[in-house]
Design a protein around this motif. Structure first.
Motif, PDB file in Angstrom:
ATOM      1  N   GLY A  78       0.824  -1.207   0.000  1.00 11.56           N
ATOM      2  CA  GLY A  78       0.000   0.000   0.000  1.00 11.56           C
ATOM      3  C   GLY A  78       0.855   1.253   0.000  1.00 11.56           C
ATOM      4  O   GLY A  78       2.091   1.196  -0.036  1.00 11.56           O
ATOM      5  N   ILE A  79       0.188   2.404   0.050  1.00  9.71           N
ATOM      6  CA  ILE A  79       0.899   3.682   0.041  1.00  9.71           C
ATOM      7  C   ILE A  79       1.808   3.809   1.263  1.00  9.71           C
ATOM      8  O   ILE A  79       2.912   4.347   1.187  1.00  9.71           O
ATOM      9  CB  ILE A  79      -0.110   4.846   0.017  1.00  9.71           C
ATOM     10  N   GLY A  80       1.353   3.300   2.399  1.00 12.36           N
ATOM     11  CA  GLY A  80       2.173   3.356   3.604  1.00 12.36           C
ATOM     12  C   GLY A  80       3.475   2.596   3.437  1.00 12.36           C
ATOM     13  O   GLY A  80       4.538   3.063   3.848  1.00 12.36           O
ATOM     14  N   GLY A  81       3.397   1.413   2.834  1.00  7.15           N
ATOM     15  CA  GLY A  81       4.611   0.637   2.596  1.00  7.15           C
ATOM     16  C   GLY A  81       5.559   1.346   1.662  1.00  7.15           C
ATOM     17  O   GLY A  81       6.780   1.320   1.853  1.00  7.15           O
ATOM     18  N   PHE A  82       5.015   2.000   0.641  1.00  8.22           N
ATOM     19  CA  PHE A  82       5.831   2.746  -0.309  1.00  8.22           C
ATOM     20  C   PHE A  82       6.536   3.917   0.373  1.00  8.22           C
ATOM     21  O   PHE A  82       7.761   4.064   0.289  1.00  8.22           O
ATOM     22  CB  PHE A  82       4.966   3.244  -1.462  1.00  8.22           C
ATOM     23  N   LEU A  83       5.778   4.758   1.069  1.00 10.88           N
ATOM     24  CA  LEU A  83       6.350   5.955   1.676  1.00 10.88           C
ATOM     25  C   LEU A  83       7.309   5.613   2.819  1.00 10.88           C
ATOM     26  O   LEU A  83       8.384   6.216   2.944  1.00 10.88           O
ATOM     27  CB  LEU A  83       5.238   6.867   2.182  1.00 10.88           C
ATOM     28  N   GLY A  84       6.926   4.648   3.647  1.00  8.03           N
ATOM     29  CA  GLY A  84       7.782   4.285   4.772  1.00  8.03           C
ATOM     30  C   GLY A  84       9.114   3.738   4.327  1.00  8.03           C
ATOM     31  O   GLY A  84      10.165   4.100   4.876  1.00  8.03           O
TER      32      GLY A  84
END
Length: 267
Positions: free
Chosen positions: A212-218
């Motif tokens: 998800g977006i969280g995995g990408f940004l983190g």
């Protein structure tokens, strides 16, 4: 070439390999490893977005069984997957040896400084681990992340050793290629330090997009930190240690705590 980039990248190989050949080599190495994983993660993310229901109601599963109900065959597949995933690292070592640089030693992946590498890696893992877990929980609660299931292996004797080996494999593959090798090649191709940092960090985030977006940004943020530390220390060794500890904590921790604590999301 700027001084900072030069320390990481050195100069073009003594054999006079052209920039065109170096670009092709870099693309091929990535296409055989984490670049392909980035494309796969993007396709998976699109599939999750277009699936009915929110992201947090879907699961991103890691370390799953390859042969349910057949533990010895499952173990063979697990070990095969771990070993073959490291082939791109062997390829990078071969390519660096052809430069006359001493292989992976030029990236600081050796046993020259074991205790400083272990100490620095443990400190990095302690700092990033707590922040990363908090970011994941917030991102999932906000609907920007799938529920990550770090392991769903059967309860057999080899479960925890395989989880540890899987964590170390991830760490070696990612840090050698996405930090050490990629920064070296981009520096040799004349990329500025900022552009190389951005490329490495975005690549790291891309192959975690299936979460998800969280995995990408983190993971992109983690990539920035790792590149800066690599440039400071000139060694991927501490990064491999840190990444190994982070993944061991995630894989083994989930296996021990899933369903037993209320704050850890499960499916």
């Amino acid at each position: 070439m700027q001084v900072e980039a030069g320390r990481v990248a050195d100069s073009l190989p003594e054999q006079g390999v052209s920039p065109r050949i170096l670009r092709s080599e870099t693309v091929l190495v990535l296409a055989l490893s984490l670049g392909a994983s980035g494309v796969s993660a993007l396709i998976s993310f699109v599939g999750s977005l277009t699936k009915p229901g929110g992201l947090k109601d879907q699961a991103a599963k890691l370390n799953t069984s390859y042969a349910p109900g057949r533990p010895w065959l499952d173990l063979a597949w697990q070990l095969f997957g771990i070993a073959t995933a490291l082939v791109p690292v062997a390829l990078v070592a071969h390519l660096l040896l052809r430069e006359g640089t001493g292989g992976l030693r030029v990236l600081g992946f050796d046993r020259k400084r074991p205790w400083p590498d272990l100490g620095r890696g443990a400190l990095i893992a302690a700092g990033i681990g707590s922040a990363g877990l908090g970011f994941y929980l917030v991102a999932r609660a906000a609907g920007g992340n799938l529920t990550v299931v770090p392991e769903s292996l059967p309860d057999v004797w080899w479960k925890y050793p395989v989880l540890v080996l899987s964590a170390v494999q991830n760490a070696v593959l990612e840090e050698v290629i996405v930090v050490g090798y990629l920064l070296r090649r981009l520096g040799q191709l004349g990329w500025t330090p900022l552009a190389a940092l951005a490329a490495s960090s975005v690549l790291r985030g891309s192959y975690h997009l299936y979460q998800g977006i969280g995995g990408f940004l983190g993971n992109m943020a983690m990539g920035v930190v790792f590149v800066l530390l690599y440039r400071r220390w000139q060694r991927v060794g501490p990064l491999v240690v840190a990444h190994s500890l982070l993944d061991i904590g995630a894989f083994v921790g989930y296996a021990l705590l899933a369903g037993k604590v209320s704050w850890l999301p499960t499916v």
